[in-house]
Write a protein that holds these residues in place. Sequence first.
Motif, mmCIF file in Angstrom:
data_model
loop_
_atom_site.group_PDB
_atom_site.id
_atom_site.type_symbol
_atom_site.label_atom_id
_atom_site.label_comp_id
_atom_site.label_asym_id
_atom_site.label_seq_id
_atom_site.Cartn_x
_atom_site.Cartn_y
_atom_site.Cartn_z
ATOM 1 N N TRP A 132 8.347 16.142 1.859
ATOM 2 C CA TRP A 132 8.799 17.294 1.080
ATOM 3 C C TRP A 132 8.063 18.550 1.547
ATOM 4 N N ILE A 133 8.830 19.617 1.795
ATOM 5 C CA ILE A 133 8.250 20.921 2.112
ATOM 6 C C ILE A 133 8.317 21.776 0.858
ATOM 7 N N SER A 134 7.227 22.412 0.533
ATOM 8 C CA SER A 134 7.156 23.221 -0.677
ATOM 9 C C SER A 134 8.130 24.398 -0.636
ATOM 10 N N LYS A 135 8.634 24.759 -1.795
ATOM 11 C CA LYS A 135 9.502 25.937 -1.900
ATOM 12 C C LYS A 135 8.735 27.219 -1.583
ATOM 13 N N GLU A 136 7.417 27.109 -1.450
ATOM 14 C CA GLU A 136 6.612 28.261 -1.029
ATOM 15 C C GLU A 136 7.030 28.748 0.362
ATOM 16 N N ALA A 137 7.694 27.866 1.141
ATOM 17 C CA ALA A 137 8.114 28.239 2.486
ATOM 18 C C ALA A 137 9.342 29.146 2.488
ATOM 19 N N LEU A 138 10.019 29.265 1.370
ATOM 20 C CA LEU A 138 11.216 30.108 1.277
ATOM 21 C C LEU A 138 10.887 31.589 1.504
ATOM 22 N N GLY A 139 11.826 32.303 2.095
ATOM 23 C CA GLY A 139 11.681 33.754 2.209
ATOM 24 C C GLY A 139 11.426 34.219 3.637
ATOM 25 N N ARG A 140 10.926 35.430 3.743
ATOM 26 C CA ARG A 140 10.697 36.046 5.041
ATOM 27 C C ARG A 140 9.648 35.267 5.831
ATOM 28 N N THR A 141 9.870 35.146 7.115
ATOM 29 C CA THR A 141 8.967 34.345 7.940
ATOM 30 C C THR A 141 7.591 34.976 8.109
ATOM 31 N N SER A 147 2.587 35.378 4.365
ATOM 32 C CA SER A 147 1.397 34.582 4.659
ATOM 33 C C SER A 147 0.925 33.665 3.536
ATOM 34 N N PRO A 148 1.501 33.694 2.314
ATOM 35 C CA PRO A 148 1.032 32.768 1.281
ATOM 36 C C PRO A 148 1.075 31.312 1.752
ATOM 37 N N SER A 149 0.145 30.527 1.264
ATOM 38 C CA SER A 149 -0.004 29.152 1.723
ATOM 39 C C SER A 149 1.215 28.291 1.382
ATOM 40 N N ILE A 150 1.377 27.228 2.141
ATOM 41 C CA ILE A 150 2.460 26.258 1.948
ATOM 42 C C ILE A 150 1.815 24.875 1.834
ATOM 43 N N THR A 151 2.189 24.119 0.825
ATOM 44 C CA THR A 151 1.656 22.765 0.666
ATOM 45 C C THR A 151 2.784 21.757 0.864
ATOM 46 N N ASN A 152 2.689 20.986 1.927
ATOM 47 C CA ASN A 152 3.669 19.937 2.206
ATOM 48 C C ASN A 152 3.174 18.609 1.640
ATOM 49 N N LEU A 153 4.110 17.767 1.233
ATOM 50 C CA LEU A 153 3.780 16.458 0.677
ATOM 51 C C LEU A 153 4.533 15.375 1.433
ATOM 52 N N ALA A 154 3.919 14.226 1.554
ATOM 53 C CA ALA A 154 4.586 13.085 2.174
ATOM 54 C C ALA A 154 4.094 11.812 1.504
ATOM 55 N N SER A 155 4.922 10.790 1.546
ATOM 56 C CA SER A 155 4.547 9.494 0.981
ATOM 57 C C SER A 155 5.054 8.399 1.899
ATOM 58 N N ILE A 209 0.853 -1.184 0.000
ATOM 59 C CA ILE A 209 0.000 0.000 0.000
ATOM 60 C C ILE A 209 0.892 1.239 0.000
ATOM 61 N N THR A 210 0.503 2.240 -0.764
ATOM 62 C CA THR A 210 1.204 3.521 -0.775
ATOM 63 C C THR A 210 0.208 4.608 -0.373
ATOM 64 N N TRP A 211 0.583 5.375 0.632
ATOM 65 C CA TRP A 211 -0.297 6.433 1.157
ATOM 66 C C TRP A 211 0.406 7.771 0.915
ATOM 67 N N ASN A 212 -0.136 8.561 -0.002
ATOM 68 C CA ASN A 212 0.405 9.886 -0.300
ATOM 69 C C ASN A 212 -0.445 10.946 0.400
ATOM 70 N N TYR A 213 0.221 11.841 1.091
ATOM 71 C CA TYR A 213 -0.443 12.907 1.828
ATOM 72 C C TYR A 213 -0.117 14.264 1.206
ATOM 73 N N ASP A 214 -1.063 15.156 1.275
ATOM 74 C CA ASP A 214 -0.766 16.555 1.001
ATOM 75 C C ASP A 214 -1.482 17.390 2.056
ATOM 76 N N GLU A 215 -0.841 18.463 2.442
ATOM 77 C CA GLU A 215 -1.414 19.315 3.484
ATOM 78 C C GLU A 215 -1.125 20.771 3.164
ATOM 79 N N LYS A 216 -2.189 21.517 2.990
ATOM 80 C CA LYS A 216 -2.064 22.934 2.703
ATOM 81 C C LYS A 216 -2.194 23.727 3.996
ATOM 82 N N ILE A 217 -1.189 24.551 4.281
ATOM 83 C CA ILE A 217 -1.192 25.387 5.482
ATOM 84 C C ILE A 217 -1.425 26.828 5.043
ATOM 85 N N THR A 218 -2.432 27.458 5.594
ATOM 86 C CA THR A 218 -2.839 28.776 5.113
ATOM 87 C C THR A 218 -2.775 29.850 6.209
ATOM 88 N N ASP A 219 -2.850 31.082 5.766
ATOM 89 C CA ASP A 219 -3.042 32.247 6.642
ATOM 90 C C ASP A 219 -1.985 32.326 7.754
#
Length: 273
Positions: free
Chosen positions: A117-126, A129-137, A43-53
Amino acid sequence: MKLYHLPLASLLLATLLTPALLAEPCSAAFIPGNNITLERSEITWNYDEKITDNEAIFFRNLIDKETGNNDNFVNAWEILKMEVLLKDRMEKAIKEEPDVRLNTTPDTVELREVEFWISKEALGRTEKSPSITNLASVSYSFKEEAGPGTDIRLMGTPNSSVTIILPQGLNAELTEGLENKSLGFENNRTLLKGNFGPEKNITLWLSENESFKAELLNMEMNKDQSAENKNAESENGTGENKTLAAGEKTGASYSSGFFKNIFKEINRSLTGA
C-alpha cells in the motif's frame, strides 16, 4: 544509494529508475520498520517505510513517470498501478532471495501472500516534499511446525527497527543479530524489540517458555480444584436441603401434634372429662 534487502520502495528503486531520475542525488532518507508475528505454523511480516525530504519528491516523480502520464501530478489511479507494480517486484525479489529461513533452509517456508500500500500522502504535485509512508505485508506458512529447538533466520535492513512477537508458549533461548534488544510480554506472548545489526540477519533459537508452561499447569490444577470444590458444594448443598426438608417436615409434625394436644386439654377442661 546503497540498497539492502528491503521489499519496499528503497529495494525496488534501482530497478525502476529512468535515466532522468538516475541523475538525481539520493541520500537514502528512508526510515524502515518491521513488525513480525511468529506462529508455530506461519509468520506474518509487516513493513512500514517512511520516505522523507528530497526522496519523497523523488518517489512522487517515480510514480508519475513509471505508472502515470508524466504531467508532474500523482493521482489515485497512478498510485494504484504503482502498488501493483511494487507488489509484483516485491514478490519476485522475495522468491529470488528468501528473507525467512526455518531450520537453516528456505525450503521449509512457503510464500503465501504479498500486499503493498502506498500512502495517500503521495497524491498531488510531484514537487511536494511532505513525507510518504508505504506499508507492506508478507505472509508465509511453515511446512514443519516451529517449536523448541527450531531456529528461524530473518533477513532485513541493517539498523532498521524490529518488533518480533513469538508464538505463545515459546521463548527465544538465544538471538543473534538483534541489537539493542529488549524483552517484553503482551497477551501471554514474548516480545523482542531492537534493530537489525550491520549483517542484516537476525537468527532466533526457540525454546519452551517454562514460566508459561508452569502457569498453564497451575491454571489446569486450579481448574480441577475448582471443579472438585463445585462438586463438593453441590453434594453438600443437596445434603443440607435434605436435612432442611426433613427438619421442616419434623417441625410441621411437631407443631400440628402440639396444637392437637392443646385443643384436647382445652376440650377436657370445658367438658369436665
